[in-house]
Design a protein around this motif. Structure first.
Motif, PDB file in Angstrom:
ATOM      1  N   GLU A 160       0.796  -1.212   0.231  1.00  0.00           N
ATOM      2  CA  GLU A 160       0.046  -0.006  -0.037  1.00  0.00           C
ATOM      3  C   GLU A 160       0.702   1.597  -0.134  1.00  0.00           C
TER       4      GLU A 160
ATOM      5  N   GLU B 232       1.938   1.913  -3.653  1.00  0.00           N
ATOM      6  CA  GLU B 232       0.979   2.330  -4.299  1.00  0.00           C
ATOM      7  C   GLU B 232       0.637   3.519  -4.243  1.00  0.00           C
ATOM      8  N   LEU B 233       0.883   3.720  -2.956  1.00  0.00           N
ATOM      9  CA  LEU B 233       0.496   5.140  -1.854  1.00  0.00           C
ATOM     10  C   LEU B 233       1.026   6.130  -2.667  1.00  0.00           C
TER      11      LEU B 233
ATOM     12  N   ARG C 231       2.250   6.546  -7.005  1.00  0.00           N
ATOM     13  CA  ARG C 231       0.481   6.840  -7.705  1.00  0.00           C
ATOM     14  C   ARG C 231       0.745   8.715  -7.718  1.00  0.00           C
ATOM     15  N   TYR C 232       1.047   9.123  -6.044  1.00  0.00           N
ATOM     16  CA  TYR C 232       1.679  10.736  -5.320  1.00  0.00           C
ATOM     17  C   TYR C 232       2.015  11.216  -6.451  1.00  0.00           C
TER      18      TYR C 232
END
Length: 240
Positions: free
Chosen positions: A15, A18-19, A22-23
């Motif tokens: 997680e 991915e966070l 993406r950011y």
């Protein structure tokens, strides 16, 4: 068009990968992710990275071990992510060559700000535009510091690459040659952070730099220790 800075995110929590991916992707960065040190080492054989975001606690090889490897073989800037509460664990990371750290849980905006700050300090083209070849050099004694390549060349003609932390430290010394600079000021000028009461990371950075520019690091003549005060660069500095 400027090249996208390429960031590696090495963390065993999916997680978080991915966070962060993406950011950062939304803010103009190219991102590659790895779940552990082995996966990142494999990526490193294929890709070139401008900065590594590195978790300390990972299964198998931990972030500190990977940081030591990276610092010994590359000059890639690194930011640690750590869930550890003890200041000593964070200081160890800084001592072995990390450029900054951020405790978990963290705000992605703060991580973004720290990434940009580290890249600026590293002088990377991803922040200031492509550096021109033949930029300024500084000479001290028989050695020359290339301000673009971030390497020191001795009279034997062999170029020795500097990590981003070593480059910033040497740049500060050359800029303030002949002046005694205390540890707190050195930490502030090289990392932009306030030192803790027991923060001795700058001493380790000085030791690493001495090994690269001193003839005899155990008996330094360029970077002198002033006990209780700090350090002084004694060499004469002239444009290269």
């Amino acid at each position: 068009m400027e090249k996208q800075p390429h960031i590696a995110v090495v963390d065993d929590h999916e997680e978080i990968r991915e966070l962060v991916g993406r950011y950062l992707g939304q803010h103009g960065f190219a991102v590659s992710a790895a779940a552990d040190a082995g996966e990142f080492r494999e990526l490193l054989t294929k890709e070139r990275f401008d900065l590594v975001i590195l978790d300390i606690m990972m299964p198998g090889e931990d972030g500190l071990s990977l940081c030591r490897h990276l610092r010994a073989t590359t000059s890639i800037p690194m930011i640690f992510l750590t869930a550890m509460a003890e200041d000593t664990d964070r200081i160890v990371g800084l001592e072995i060559g990390a450029d900054d750290y951020l405790p978990k849980p963290f705000n992605p905006r703060e991580l973004l700000a720290r990434i940009r700050a580290v890249l600026r300090r590293a002088g990377g083209s991803m922040v200031s535009g492509e550096a021109e070849e033949g930029a300024k050099q500084l000479r001290f004694g028989d050695q020359v510091l290339d301000l673009v390549r971030q390497e020191v060349t001795g009279e034997d003609g062999v170029a020795v690459p500097l990590s981003s932390a070593e480059f910033r430290l040497l740049s500060v010394f050359l800029e303030h040659a002949g002046k005694v600079i205390n540890r707190e000021t050195l930490i502030d000028l090289t990392s932009g952070r306030d030192p803790g009461a027991w923060d001795r990371s700058i001493d380790n950075q000085v030791s690493r730099l001495r090994r690269k520019i001193e003839v005899d690091p155990k008996n330094p003549v360029l970077i002198k220790t002033h006990w209780g005060d700090g350090y002084c660069f004694t060499g004469k500095v002239v444009p290269g």
